[in-house]
Scaffold this motif. Structure first.
Motif, mmCIF file in Angstrom:
data_model
loop_
_atom_site.group_PDB
_atom_site.id
_atom_site.type_symbol
_atom_site.label_atom_id
_atom_site.label_comp_id
_atom_site.label_asym_id
_atom_site.label_seq_id
_atom_site.Cartn_x
_atom_site.Cartn_y
_atom_site.Cartn_z
ATOM 1 N N ALA A 1 0.826 -1.204 0.000
ATOM 2 C CA ALA A 1 0.000 0.000 0.000
ATOM 3 C C ALA A 1 0.863 1.257 0.000
ATOM 4 C CB ALA A 1 -0.919 -0.001 1.219
ATOM 5 N N TYR A 2 1.949 1.247 0.780
ATOM 6 C CA TYR A 2 2.826 2.409 0.812
ATOM 7 C C TYR A 2 3.536 2.600 -0.525
ATOM 8 C CZ TYR A 2 6.923 5.285 1.693
ATOM 9 O OH TYR A 2 7.896 6.240 1.589
ATOM 10 N N LEU A 3 4.078 1.537 -1.071
ATOM 11 C CA LEU A 3 4.893 1.650 -2.282
ATOM 12 C C LEU A 3 4.069 1.855 -3.536
ATOM 13 C CD1 LEU A 3 7.583 -1.012 -1.394
ATOM 14 C CD2 LEU A 3 7.876 1.481 -1.460
ATOM 15 N N ASP A 4 2.779 1.560 -3.478
ATOM 16 C CA ASP A 4 1.916 1.842 -4.634
ATOM 17 C C ASP A 4 1.938 3.317 -5.004
ATOM 18 O OD1 ASP A 4 1.163 -0.724 -5.147
ATOM 19 O OD2 ASP A 4 -0.781 -0.603 -4.144
ATOM 20 N N ASP A 5 2.173 4.184 -4.006
ATOM 21 C CA ASP A 5 2.180 5.624 -4.246
ATOM 22 C C ASP A 5 3.585 6.208 -4.347
ATOM 23 O OD1 ASP A 5 -0.603 5.777 -4.210
ATOM 24 O OD2 ASP A 5 -0.656 5.954 -2.030
ATOM 25 N N ARG A 6 4.602 5.346 -4.389
ATOM 26 C CA ARG A 6 5.982 5.811 -4.466
ATOM 27 C C ARG A 6 6.595 5.436 -5.814
ATOM 28 N NH1 ARG A 6 7.036 9.542 -0.998
ATOM 29 N NH2 ARG A 6 9.286 9.093 -1.146
ATOM 30 N N PRO A 7 7.463 6.269 -6.355
ATOM 31 C CA PRO A 7 8.115 5.921 -7.623
ATOM 32 C C PRO A 7 9.206 4.867 -7.408
ATOM 33 C CG PRO A 7 8.981 7.981 -6.788
ATOM 34 C CD PRO A 7 7.861 7.599 -5.850
ATOM 35 N N GLY A 8 9.527 4.156 -8.465
ATOM 36 C CA GLY A 8 10.661 3.248 -8.434
ATOM 37 C C GLY A 8 10.323 1.860 -7.929
ATOM 38 N N ARG A 9 11.379 1.109 -7.636
ATOM 39 C CA ARG A 9 11.285 -0.285 -7.206
ATOM 40 C C ARG A 9 12.083 -0.452 -5.931
ATOM 41 N NH1 ARG A 9 13.987 -5.438 -8.540
ATOM 42 N NH2 ARG A 9 15.670 -4.286 -9.570
ATOM 43 N N VAL A 10 11.550 -1.240 -4.983
ATOM 44 C CA VAL A 10 12.167 -1.386 -3.674
ATOM 45 C C VAL A 10 12.110 -2.846 -3.254
ATOM 46 C CG1 VAL A 10 12.141 -0.655 -1.252
ATOM 47 C CG2 VAL A 10 11.395 0.932 -3.034
ATOM 48 N N ALA A 11 13.155 -3.306 -2.564
ATOM 49 C CA ALA A 11 13.168 -4.627 -1.946
ATOM 50 C C ALA A 11 13.835 -4.506 -0.584
ATOM 51 C CB ALA A 11 13.896 -5.638 -2.819
ATOM 52 N N ALA A 12 13.507 -5.428 0.315
ATOM 53 C CA ALA A 12 14.039 -5.338 1.674
ATOM 54 C C ALA A 12 14.195 -6.727 2.278
ATOM 55 C CB ALA A 12 13.122 -4.487 2.551
ATOM 56 N N ALA A 13 15.093 -6.807 3.241
ATOM 57 C CA ALA A 13 15.256 -8.011 4.049
ATOM 58 C C ALA A 13 15.656 -7.590 5.452
ATOM 59 C CB ALA A 13 16.308 -8.946 3.455
ATOM 60 N N VAL A 14 15.171 -8.329 6.438
ATOM 61 C CA VAL A 14 15.511 -8.044 7.832
ATOM 62 C C VAL A 14 15.595 -9.363 8.582
ATOM 63 C CG1 VAL A 14 13.079 -7.691 8.441
ATOM 64 C CG2 VAL A 14 14.866 -6.736 9.913
ATOM 65 N N PHE A 15 16.561 -9.450 9.480
ATOM 66 C CA PHE A 15 16.737 -10.653 10.286
ATOM 67 C C PHE A 15 17.161 -10.254 11.686
ATOM 68 C CE2 PHE A 15 19.315 -14.143 11.991
ATOM 69 C CZ PHE A 15 18.398 -15.175 11.898
ATOM 70 N N ASP A 16 16.521 -10.825 12.691
ATOM 71 C CA ASP A 16 16.828 -10.528 14.084
ATOM 72 C C ASP A 16 17.617 -11.691 14.669
ATOM 73 O OD1 ASP A 16 16.944 -9.810 16.745
ATOM 74 O OD2 ASP A 16 14.840 -9.217 16.880
ATOM 75 N N ARG A 17 18.906 -11.471 14.903
ATOM 76 C CA ARG A 17 19.737 -12.546 15.445
ATOM 77 C C ARG A 17 19.379 -12.879 16.885
ATOM 78 N NH1 ARG A 17 25.331 -10.516 13.761
ATOM 79 N NH2 ARG A 17 25.695 -10.730 15.982
ATOM 80 N N ALA A 18 18.714 -11.970 17.588
ATOM 81 C CA ALA A 18 18.347 -12.239 18.971
ATOM 82 C C ALA A 18 17.119 -13.133 19.085
ATOM 83 C CB ALA A 18 18.098 -10.930 19.714
ATOM 84 N N THR A 19 16.222 -13.091 18.097
ATOM 85 C CA THR A 19 14.987 -13.877 18.172
ATOM 86 C C THR A 19 14.878 -14.922 17.075
ATOM 87 O OG1 THR A 19 13.685 -12.410 16.733
ATOM 88 C CG2 THR A 19 13.800 -11.838 19.088
ATOM 89 N N GLY A 20 15.644 -14.774 16.013
ATOM 90 C CA GLY A 20 15.536 -15.688 14.878
ATOM 91 C C GLY A 20 14.464 -15.314 13.886
ATOM 92 N N ALA A 21 13.724 -14.237 14.136
ATOM 93 C CA ALA A 21 12.666 -13.833 13.217
ATOM 94 C C ALA A 21 13.251 -13.134 12.002
ATOM 95 C CB ALA A 21 11.673 -12.906 13.930
ATOM 96 N N GLY A 22 12.629 -13.318 10.845
ATOM 97 C CA GLY A 22 13.104 -12.670 9.638
ATOM 98 C C GLY A 22 12.004 -12.514 8.613
ATOM 99 N N TYR A 23 12.277 -11.666 7.627
ATOM 100 C CA TYR A 23 11.280 -11.358 6.603
ATOM 101 C C TYR A 23 11.994 -10.798 5.388
ATOM 102 C CZ TYR A 23 7.495 -8.745 4.279
ATOM 103 O OH TYR A 23 6.608 -8.229 3.359
ATOM 104 N N THR A 24 11.526 -11.143 4.200
ATOM 105 C CA THR A 24 12.013 -10.515 2.977
ATOM 106 C C THR A 24 10.833 -9.998 2.166
ATOM 107 O OG1 THR A 24 12.008 -12.615 1.759
ATOM 108 C CG2 THR A 24 14.078 -11.966 2.809
ATOM 109 N N TYR A 25 11.084 -8.945 1.404
ATOM 110 C CA TYR A 25 10.062 -8.314 0.578
ATOM 111 C C TYR A 25 10.622 -8.086 -0.817
ATOM 112 C CZ TYR A 25 6.651 -4.809 -1.004
ATOM 113 O OH TYR A 25 5.703 -4.111 -1.720
ATOM 114 N N ARG A 26 9.991 -8.686 -1.809
ATOM 115 C CA ARG A 26 10.383 -8.526 -3.213
ATOM 116 C C ARG A 26 11.889 -8.735 -3.407
ATOM 117 N NH1 ARG A 26 6.692 -3.223 -5.021
ATOM 118 N NH2 ARG A 26 4.658 -4.169 -4.545
#
Length: 309
Positions: free
Chosen positions: A69-94
């Motif tokens: 929803a946020y990036l629909d109104d933004r120009p360009g292309r974006v990708a992201a990744a995040v990883f928490d070494r303290a909890t093991g949780a992680g996520y990637t986007y595009r």
């Protein structure tokens, strides 16, 4: 230094004159097959005896919808990744596509330099250390070019990236390290190698990397630092480039680490085709806040002690 209420250990950051503007390569890397998932990243950045605790399916869907929803109104292309070494949780986007790294490539050059010295069972020479200091603290392009040659250029950096599990990173040809292409999850693997006791870089060189990353000028503190909470220790490296391959539209990237008592977050946000640098920075910072905020809030699991340098 203090930035947005956080104590700043600014790592791997660029200066206005420091982002590379070399010619674009004639050909890009091969396409990444579809279907790559978080499991590949988490297996590389967690210690073997610790299974990652991922976000729930609903958590991930909610975050993806928010980013869409946020990036629909933004120009360009974006990708992201995040990883928490303290909890093991992680996520990637595009995370399936490549982005020019610009001066973020200096992070990989630093890792390769340290590993080269370790392979020779020696510390950095005085000259190597001087070049590394200005490359990281001032994002000096001439220093980066000399060190790129010293580690073997395109083939040398490619070997190191493969050894670190960053197999979707394609270093730039000849002296053109700034047109190295990569994806966010690969950049987390490089950050992990520079900071984790379970990684391939010894404690002395991890401390050296931390020292270099702690003294960059404060005006370079944009990017993933926008996601820091009060009291977080922030290390980061930014890159920006008006890319000729995109008609002069801007590549704007930020990768880094946010550390607190309860979290040890590795974050990478890569973007391209913004009409201006400031627009790209605003997009990158908002995406960083969204992905980091989601990992700080959940899932509701028992936290493990954070890895320490």
């Amino acid at each position: 230094m203090r930035v947005r209420g956080a104590s700043l250990v600014v790592a791997m950051t660029t200066v206005a004159s420091g982002c590379a503007r070399p010619p674009d390569p004639a050909a890009g890397p091969p396409p990444i097959p579809a279907g790559r998932v978080w499991r590949a990243l988490s297996s590389a950045v967690t210690t073997p005896d610790r299974a990652p605790v991922v976000l729930t399916a609903e958590d991930r869907r909610r975050l993806t919808r928010t980013l869409d929803a946020y990036l629909d109104d933004r120009p360009g292309r974006v990708a992201a990744a995040v990883f928490d070494r303290a909890t093991g949780a992680g996520y990637t986007y595009r995370d399936s596509g490549h982005f020019l790294l610009a001066s973020v490539a200096k992070v990989g050059i630093l890792a390769a330099l340290l590993l080269k010295a370790e392979a020779a069972r020696r510390p950095l020479t005085r000259h190597e250390r001087s070049l590394a200091e200005v490359m990281i603290r001032r994002s000096d392009n001439r220093a980066a070019q000399e060190l790129y040659a010293a580690i073997g250029g395109q083939s040398g950096l490619a070997r190191v990236m493969r050894a670190l599990g960053a197999r979707d990173t394609w270093p730039g040809p000849g002296p053109y390290w700034g047109v190295t292409r990569s994806r966010p999850s690969d950049q987390l693997k490089v950050l992990w190698a520079l900071s984790s006791p379970a990684g391939p870089i010894n404690a002395t060189n991890r401390r050296l990397a931390t020292a270099l990353m702690s003294s960059v000028v404060s005006r370079q503190a944009w990017g993933v630092s926008a996601a820091a909470s009060a009291g977080d220790h922030v290390s980061l490296k930014n890159g920006w480039l008006p890319a000729r391959v995109h008609g002069g539209l801007w590549t704007v990237n930020s990768i880094g680490r946010l550390r607190s008592d309860g979290h040890d977050l590795l974050v990478a946000v890569l973007s391209e085709r913004s009409p201006g640098k400031d627009t790209g920075i605003a997009t990158v910072e908002r995406v960083a806040r969204l992905v980091v905020g989601a990992l700080r809030r959940g899932p509701g699991t028992e936290r493990r002690p954070a890895e320490r340098i």
